[in-house]
Motif scaffolding. Sequence first.
Motif, PDB file in Angstrom:
ATOM      1  N   GLU A  29     102.984  23.589  72.175  1.00  0.00           N
ATOM      2  CA  GLU A  29     103.348  23.965  73.397  1.00  0.00           C
ATOM      3  C   GLU A  29     104.221  25.372  73.245  1.00  0.00           C
ATOM      4  O   GLU A  29     104.312  26.315  74.021  1.00  0.00           O
ATOM      5  CB  GLU A  29     103.466  23.262  74.775  1.00  0.00           C
ATOM      6  CG  GLU A  29     102.134  22.473  74.784  1.00  0.00           C
ATOM      7  CD  GLU A  29     100.959  23.276  75.371  1.00  0.00           C
ATOM      8  OE1 GLU A  29     101.195  24.132  76.096  1.00  0.00           O
ATOM      9  OE2 GLU A  29     100.023  22.938  74.931  1.00  0.00           O
ATOM     10  N   ARG A  30     105.342  24.854  72.725  1.00  0.00           N
ATOM     11  CA  ARG A  30     106.523  25.764  72.427  1.00  0.00           C
ATOM     12  C   ARG A  30     106.158  26.964  71.392  1.00  0.00           C
ATOM     13  O   ARG A  30     105.535  26.832  70.545  1.00  0.00           O
ATOM     14  CB  ARG A  30     107.610  25.066  71.768  1.00  0.00           C
ATOM     15  CG  ARG A  30     108.123  23.827  72.704  1.00  0.00           C
ATOM     16  CD  ARG A  30     108.655  24.008  73.945  1.00  0.00           C
ATOM     17  NE  ARG A  30     110.006  24.765  73.709  1.00  0.00           N
ATOM     18  CZ  ARG A  30     110.568  25.546  74.827  1.00  0.00           C
ATOM     19  NH1 ARG A  30     110.329  25.342  75.826  1.00  0.00           N
ATOM     20  NH2 ARG A  30     111.885  26.099  74.408  1.00  0.00           N
ATOM     21  N   VAL A  31     106.552  28.201  72.073  1.00  0.00           N
ATOM     22  CA  VAL A  31     106.417  29.355  71.397  1.00  0.00           C
ATOM     23  C   VAL A  31     107.771  29.873  71.052  1.00  0.00           C
ATOM     24  O   VAL A  31     108.703  30.356  71.856  1.00  0.00           O
ATOM     25  CB  VAL A  31     105.594  30.500  72.125  1.00  0.00           C
ATOM     26  CG1 VAL A  31     105.495  31.813  71.446  1.00  0.00           C
ATOM     27  CG2 VAL A  31     104.343  29.836  72.562  1.00  0.00           C
ATOM     28  N   GLY A  32     107.989  30.187  69.529  1.00  0.00           N
ATOM     29  CA  GLY A  32     109.389  30.582  69.090  1.00  0.00           C
ATOM     30  C   GLY A  32     109.123  32.053  68.961  1.00  0.00           C
ATOM     31  O   GLY A  32     108.146  32.850  69.075  1.00  0.00           O
ATOM     32  N   SER A  33     110.270  32.831  68.419  1.00  0.00           N
ATOM     33  CA  SER A  33     110.049  34.276  68.219  1.00  0.00           C
ATOM     34  C   SER A  33     109.119  34.624  67.255  1.00  0.00           C
ATOM     35  O   SER A  33     108.442  35.850  67.502  1.00  0.00           O
ATOM     36  CB  SER A  33     111.477  34.780  67.934  1.00  0.00           C
ATOM     37  OG  SER A  33     111.965  34.092  66.800  1.00  0.00           O
ATOM     38  N   MET A  34     108.948  34.072  66.024  1.00  0.00           N
ATOM     39  CA  MET A  34     107.968  34.429  65.066  1.00  0.00           C
ATOM     40  C   MET A  34     106.446  34.204  65.666  1.00  0.00           C
ATOM     41  O   MET A  34     105.623  35.249  65.615  1.00  0.00           O
ATOM     42  CB  MET A  34     108.211  33.377  64.089  1.00  0.00           C
ATOM     43  CG  MET A  34     106.903  34.006  62.638  1.00  0.00           C
ATOM     44  SD  MET A  34     107.014  33.191  61.207  1.00  0.00           S
ATOM     45  CE  MET A  34     106.467  31.523  61.666  1.00  0.00           C
ATOM     46  N   GLU A  35     106.340  33.238  66.544  1.00  0.00           N
ATOM     47  CA  GLU A  35     105.044  32.937  67.001  1.00  0.00           C
ATOM     48  C   GLU A  35     104.767  33.990  68.245  1.00  0.00           C
ATOM     49  O   GLU A  35     103.610  34.519  68.123  1.00  0.00           O
ATOM     50  CB  GLU A  35     104.871  31.400  67.772  1.00  0.00           C
ATOM     51  CG  GLU A  35     104.754  30.545  66.530  1.00  0.00           C
ATOM     52  CD  GLU A  35     106.107  29.833  66.407  1.00  0.00           C
ATOM     53  OE1 GLU A  35     106.054  28.919  65.530  1.00  0.00           O
ATOM     54  OE2 GLU A  35     106.972  30.231  66.674  1.00  0.00           O
TER      55      GLU A  35
END
Length: 81
Positions: A29-35
């Motif tokens: 569910e988490r979205v990092g900067s690359m994603e």
Amino acid sequence: MAGRPDLGRADLVTMLAELNATPVEQVSERVGSMELAWLVHLVEQRYDRRLDLTDEQLASVRTVDDALAVFHASLTAAADG
């Protein structure tokens, strides 16, 4: 395209699954900067328009649902403008 774009949560999850080469059921569910950068790129390609996102909008994206809300707002504003 008037009104709400046809981009859905399942679309974003599928895009993330492709990026991470994982089944959709295992997408975090988490979205990092690359994603987030990946999602912005794919959404821009899909709709053939540049998303004009502010730093505040980008910083507010922490989950798939956050990304969906930000993308909908940007795409809807572009369609209405």
